[in-house]
Design a protein around this motif. Sequence first.
Motif, PDB file in Angstrom:
ATOM      1  N   ALA A 136      60.217  28.303  34.400  1.00 42.55           N
ATOM      2  CA  ALA A 136      61.398  27.767  33.730  1.00 42.55           C
ATOM      3  C   ALA A 136      61.012  26.714  32.697  1.00 42.55           C
ATOM      4  N   LEU A 137      59.996  25.882  33.064  1.00 41.93           N
ATOM      5  CA  LEU A 137      59.554  24.848  32.133  1.00 41.93           C
ATOM      6  C   LEU A 137      58.968  25.461  30.867  1.00 41.93           C
ATOM      7  N   HIS A 138      58.128  26.513  31.052  1.00 38.48           N
ATOM      8  CA  HIS A 138      57.559  27.164  29.883  1.00 38.48           C
ATOM      9  C   HIS A 138      58.621  27.884  29.064  1.00 38.48           C
ATOM     10  N   PHE A 139      59.631  28.370  29.748  1.00 37.16           N
ATOM     11  CA  PHE A 139      60.722  28.985  28.986  1.00 37.16           C
ATOM     12  C   PHE A 139      61.460  27.938  28.165  1.00 37.16           C
ATOM     13  N   GLN A 140      61.607  26.729  28.763  1.00 38.34           N
ATOM     14  CA  GLN A 140      62.211  25.642  27.994  1.00 38.34           C
ATOM     15  C   GLN A 140      61.357  25.302  26.772  1.00 38.34           C
ATOM     16  N   HIS A 141      60.042  25.393  26.944  1.00 34.42           N
ATOM     17  CA  HIS A 141      59.155  25.167  25.796  1.00 34.42           C
ATOM     18  C   HIS A 141      59.439  26.213  24.716  1.00 34.42           C
ATOM     19  N   SER A 142      59.564  27.472  25.177  1.00 29.22           N
ATOM     20  CA  SER A 142      59.880  28.535  24.224  1.00 29.22           C
ATOM     21  C   SER A 142      61.219  28.285  23.549  1.00 29.22           C
ATOM     22  N   GLN A 143      62.199  27.858  24.360  1.00 30.37           N
ATOM     23  CA  GLN A 143      63.524  27.583  23.806  1.00 30.37           C
ATOM     24  C   GLN A 143      63.465  26.426  22.799  1.00 30.37           C
ATOM     25  N   THR A 144      62.683  25.389  23.176  1.00 29.63           N
ATOM     26  CA  THR A 144      62.534  24.247  22.264  1.00 29.63           C
ATOM     27  C   THR A 144      61.873  24.678  20.948  1.00 29.63           C
ATOM     28  N   ALA A 145      60.869  25.566  21.078  1.00 25.99           N
ATOM     29  CA  ALA A 145      60.203  26.063  19.866  1.00 25.99           C
ATOM     30  C   ALA A 145      61.175  26.812  18.978  1.00 25.99           C
ATOM     31  N   TYR A 146      62.018  27.638  19.609  1.00 29.68           N
ATOM     32  CA  TYR A 146      62.990  28.386  18.812  1.00 29.68           C
ATOM     33  C   TYR A 146      64.075  27.473  18.256  1.00 29.68           C
ATOM     34  N   GLU A 147      64.428  26.417  19.027  1.00 29.31           N
ATOM     35  CA  GLU A 147      65.403  25.465  18.493  1.00 29.31           C
ATOM     36  C   GLU A 147      64.830  24.738  17.283  1.00 29.31           C
ATOM     37  N   THR A 148      63.551  24.347  17.408  1.00 28.95           N
ATOM     38  CA  THR A 148      62.909  23.698  16.256  1.00 28.95           C
ATOM     39  C   THR A 148      62.802  24.662  15.080  1.00 28.95           C
ATOM     40  N   TRP A 159      53.315  18.850  24.964  1.00 31.81           N
ATOM     41  CA  TRP A 159      53.021  20.291  24.828  1.00 31.81           C
ATOM     42  C   TRP A 159      52.501  20.631  23.427  1.00 31.81           C
ATOM     43  N   VAL A 160      52.965  19.866  22.451  1.00 25.17           N
ATOM     44  CA  VAL A 160      52.510  20.073  21.071  1.00 25.17           C
ATOM     45  C   VAL A 160      51.961  18.753  20.541  1.00 25.17           C
ATOM     46  N   ASP A 161      51.346  18.826  19.358  1.00 27.62           N
ATOM     47  CA  ASP A 161      50.818  17.650  18.695  1.00 27.62           C
ATOM     48  C   ASP A 161      51.988  16.908  18.044  1.00 27.62           C
ATOM     49  N   LYS A 162      52.553  15.957  18.813  1.00 30.23           N
ATOM     50  CA  LYS A 162      53.752  15.270  18.312  1.00 30.23           C
ATOM     51  C   LYS A 162      53.479  14.515  17.011  1.00 30.23           C
ATOM     52  N   PRO A 163      52.390  13.771  16.850  1.00 27.58           N
ATOM     53  CA  PRO A 163      52.156  13.089  15.557  1.00 27.58           C
ATOM     54  C   PRO A 163      52.142  14.069  14.370  1.00 27.58           C
ATOM     55  N   ALA A 164      51.518  15.242  14.573  1.00 25.97           N
ATOM     56  CA  ALA A 164      51.495  16.215  13.479  1.00 25.97           C
ATOM     57  C   ALA A 164      52.896  16.702  13.150  1.00 25.97           C
ATOM     58  N   GLU A 165      53.681  16.916  14.229  1.00 28.48           N
ATOM     59  CA  GLU A 165      55.063  17.366  14.006  1.00 28.48           C
ATOM     60  C   GLU A 165      55.865  16.297  13.264  1.00 28.48           C
ATOM     61  N   LEU A 166      55.727  15.046  13.694  1.00 25.01           N
ATOM     62  CA  LEU A 166      56.449  13.954  13.029  1.00 25.01           C
ATOM     63  C   LEU A 166      55.966  13.782  11.588  1.00 25.01           C
ATOM     64  N   GLU A 167      54.668  13.974  11.370  1.00 19.28           N
ATOM     65  CA  GLU A 167      54.148  13.853  10.008  1.00 19.28           C
ATOM     66  C   GLU A 167      54.721  14.952   9.104  1.00 19.28           C
ATOM     67  N   ILE A 219      57.703  26.597   9.692  1.00 23.45           N
ATOM     68  CA  ILE A 219      58.248  27.756  10.410  1.00 23.45           C
ATOM     69  C   ILE A 219      57.127  28.539  11.084  1.00 23.45           C
ATOM     70  N   ASP A 220      55.992  28.693  10.390  1.00 30.08           N
ATOM     71  CA  ASP A 220      54.853  29.391  11.011  1.00 30.08           C
ATOM     72  C   ASP A 220      54.351  28.641  12.237  1.00 30.08           C
ATOM     73  N   ALA A 221      54.340  27.302  12.141  1.00 29.42           N
ATOM     74  CA  ALA A 221      53.892  26.512  13.292  1.00 29.42           C
ATOM     75  C   ALA A 221      54.825  26.699  14.480  1.00 29.42           C
ATOM     76  N   GLU A 222      56.140  26.686  14.217  1.00 31.39           N
ATOM     77  CA  GLU A 222      57.093  26.867  15.314  1.00 31.39           C
ATOM     78  C   GLU A 222      57.023  28.292  15.864  1.00 31.39           C
ATOM     79  N   ARG A 223      56.760  29.245  14.982  1.00 31.24           N
ATOM     80  CA  ARG A 223      56.609  30.614  15.467  1.00 31.24           C
ATOM     81  C   ARG A 223      55.371  30.734  16.351  1.00 31.24           C
ATOM     82  N   GLU A 224      54.292  30.021  15.959  1.00 30.03           N
ATOM     83  CA  GLU A 224      53.084  30.032  16.769  1.00 30.03           C
ATOM     84  C   GLU A 224      53.317  29.380  18.126  1.00 30.03           C
ATOM     85  N   LYS A 225      54.137  28.295  18.136  1.00 24.88           N
ATOM     86  CA  LYS A 225      54.473  27.673  19.417  1.00 24.88           C
ATOM     87  C   LYS A 225      55.262  28.624  20.299  1.00 24.88           C
ATOM     88  N   ALA A 226      56.167  29.383  19.681  1.00 23.38           N
ATOM     89  CA  ALA A 226      56.948  30.352  20.456  1.00 23.38           C
ATOM     90  C   ALA A 226      56.035  31.430  21.044  1.00 23.38           C
TER      91      ALA A 226
END
Length: 517
Positions: free
Chosen positions: A23-35, A97-105, A160-167
């Motif tokens: 369920a947690l990993h699915f939430q990660h997937s959901q978060t990736a798709y939300e992003t 789960w992801v590189d938050k500084p890179a995402e914020l940058e 978008i490619d980064a979020e797709r890769e996270k998904a």
Amino acid sequence: MFISFGFVLSLGVALYLGADEMALHFQHSQTAYETFDDYEQLSQEAYRHFKQRMDRLITANPNSETGVESSKQRLQAAIQALRETAVKEPVIGGETWVDKPAELERVAHLTAFLEASEYRFEEVERLRLQGKLANAVQALTKFTEEEIDGKFQPLIDAAIDAEREKAKQAKRELESLVRQSRLTAILASVTAALFSLMSGILLMRRFHRPIQALMKGTDEIASGNLEYRIKLDTRDEFAYLASHFNQMAQELEVQQNKLRESRSVLEQRVAERTLELNLLNEELKRMDKARREFLADISHELRTPITVIRGEAEVTLRGEDRHTEEYKDALQRIVELAMQLGKYVNDLLFLARAETAHLQFEWGKVDLTELVGNAVEDFQVMAEERSLSVAFSGPECPVWVRGDKQRLRQVLFILGENACRYSNPGGHISVALWVQGKEASFSLTDQGIGIPSGDLERIFERHFRSDNAQSSRDEGSGLGLPMAKSITKAHGGRVAVESRENSGSTFTVTLPLLPST
């Protein structure tokens, strides 16, 4: 029993932890798709805002200010939503789960670009308000090509490619957990076959179908089939995951449809602008054609009066010991011709402004005997230059018609000038005036090149000249006869022509007489 209980308990704990981790990993997937959805929303709102700003700069419509502010607010809301999503990234084992500084940058780069774009649009707006439209268009084009296409689009694509890769990563981890769960279930089934064969079978049935449905749903959505929906009639975690999965797919489908609609609207507006430019181009061509026709009218209509005035003056100056009355007569004819010339100028200017072929007339009582007789005297001046003789025959009494004296003189000049121009040197021109019934007619007969029989029906068309006329004389625009016909028709009369090639032509003008009082 205790062993079975302990095994079942351990198995239950393991399954629970596996399901929780799934369920947690699915939430990660959901978060990736939300992003991913947030980036799509940001891209859509950004291009909508860019388009609103460009429309306002191009159309200079003050009412578009509301649309610009509205799109700007939506763009800021999209940036804020993306920033919040990047901040609330979940953690696994105390690590993000992801590189938050890179995402914020990445978010910071997009935000900085959009803020800088506002200053660029304001700079273009200042150029437009200063009247530097070409500089404004150049700056806007440069900003669109270098900044939007060259910088903003790659940033969005990379995000978008980064979020797709996270998904995809979430999908791989989810599939890994599914395989581990399947292996655990198989091992547990074999170990517990002696104790709870039926329980193991039921447990496998409970997990197999939802997982397969989730895996198929993940594959379909990852392949771009956003219309696919996962169908689960259970009330467990899998149904929850399937519901969110379906909701995510629906939102992505809606955003994709909006992008298609926006693209369609943009293409339609481009087509409309192209049509407007084509219409403007056709209007410019029409105006250029009217200008050239106007210049042709000027050259044609002014040539004959000027020639007669010059000839009249030269004949008068060459004579010696002339009487005062002769000079007065010559000057009177020159004055009348000058008035005729002024009339032509006014008419041509009127035609140029109104862009119409309708002339203005000053109606009155006209004596054709006097008018034709005076015109013959003018013809003699033009005829002397080509060694032509001119003879006039007509009644001595007045022949009254209703008309514009200057316009009828213009018809005579057109016919007389053509007769002199296309007659052979040493030829003869006969002018006759007669009355028949309720009509008066005058004719001009020359011994010139004549008109081919095939061209008789076309000589009154604008700009038409027969082949023998073009080979005989380079000058001429084909405007005289059409104008003579128009003037005669306005007087309620008609023009007829008889001609034989190389033998000469006869033009006859017939007008209605004034009723006798």
